[in-house]
Each structure stands twice: as structure tokens, then as C-alpha cells.
Motif scaffolding. Structure first.
Motif, PDB file in Angstrom:
ATOM      1  N   ARG A  35       0.611  -1.249  -0.160  1.00  0.00           N
ATOM      2  CA  ARG A  35       0.048   0.007   0.021  1.00  0.00           C
ATOM      3  C   ARG A  35       0.870   1.270  -0.075  1.00  0.00           C
ATOM      4  O   ARG A  35       0.469   2.267  -0.607  1.00  0.00           O
ATOM      5  N   ASP A  38       4.255   3.656  -4.734  1.00  0.00           N
ATOM      6  CA  ASP A  38       3.659   4.894  -5.486  1.00  0.00           C
ATOM      7  C   ASP A  38       2.714   4.229  -6.109  1.00  0.00           C
ATOM      8  O   ASP A  38       3.000   3.235  -7.276  1.00  0.00           O
ATOM      9  N   THR A  39       1.596   4.732  -6.635  1.00  0.00           N
ATOM     10  CA  THR A  39       0.640   4.172  -7.521  1.00  0.00           C
ATOM     11  C   THR A  39       0.921   4.320  -8.904  1.00  0.00           C
ATOM     12  O   THR A  39       0.357   3.615  -9.767  1.00  0.00           O
ATOM     13  N   THR A  42       2.533   0.896  -9.343  1.00  0.00           N
ATOM     14  CA  THR A  42       1.558  -0.428  -8.934  1.00  0.00           C
ATOM     15  C   THR A  42       0.113  -0.329  -9.977  1.00  0.00           C
ATOM     16  O   THR A  42      -0.621  -1.191 -10.150  1.00  0.00           O
ATOM     17  N   GLY A  43      -0.089   0.901 -10.430  1.00  0.00           N
ATOM     18  CA  GLY A  43      -1.178   1.106 -11.359  1.00  0.00           C
ATOM     19  C   GLY A  43      -1.464   0.033 -12.326  1.00  0.00           C
ATOM     20  O   GLY A  43      -2.543  -0.729 -12.599  1.00  0.00           O
ATOM     21  N   TYR A  58      -3.290  -6.948  -0.579  1.00  0.00           N
ATOM     22  CA  TYR A  58      -2.511  -5.736   0.068  1.00  0.00           C
ATOM     23  C   TYR A  58      -1.918  -5.814   1.139  1.00  0.00           C
ATOM     24  O   TYR A  58      -2.420  -6.484   2.101  1.00  0.00           O
TER      25      TYR A  58
END
Length: 84
Positions: A35, A38-39, A42-43, A58
Motif C-alpha cells: 500500500r 507509489d501508485t 502499482t497501477g 494488499y
């Protein structure tokens, strides 16, 4: 719970690029995402997993996820491979 699952897994894919490739190839049974990652990192893998119907679990910490994999650095994403 997912840290323990990663520690006990026989086949791991560590890192976003490698996990994305393995997910697209159908080599994974599930993916673990930190979690605190950085998105932007992971996006893409989250999107691939949703498209492929792969379960995503997660965990809170990249650092602890890396330790569960047996490495000294944190990791954003880990893929668990099919047992053969």
C-alpha cells in the motif's frame, strides 16, 4: 497474513516489471501489492490483474514485503507463481 504467504511460497516474481510480464503470460495465481508503494508503480499491475481476474492482496509495507521475499530492499509488488 499475506507476508506469511509470501515467505512460504515456493515461486516468487519480485518487482513490478517482472510481475506484470508474468501476469500477462498467465504464470501467476495471485499478486501482493504494498500500500505504501507509489501508485505510478502499482497501477499497471493492478489493472492487468483485474483484466486477468487475478486476486490482489494488499500489505502495508514495501520494506516488510521485501524482507518476506528474502531481499534487503523494499518491493512494491510480488507475484506468486503456479505450483508445479
Amino acid at each position: 497474513m499475506s507476508y506469511e504467504k509470501v515467505e512460504q511460497a515456493s515461486g516468487l516474481i519480485i518487482g513490478t516489471k517482472q510481475t506484470a510480464r508474468a501476469a500477462e503470460a498467465g504464470s501467476l495465481v495471485e499478486v501482493v501489492v504494498a500500500r505504501d508503494a507509489d501508485t505510478k508503480l502499482t497501477g499497471k499491475i493492478i489493472s492487468i490483474c483485474k483484466d486477468k481476474g487475478l486476486p490482489i492482496h494488499y500489505v502495508d509495507s514495501m520494506r516488510r514485503l521485501g524482507r518476506a521475499c528474502g531481499i534487503d530492499v523494499g518491493t512494491a509488488v510480488v507475484g506468486l507463481k503456479h505450483n508445479k
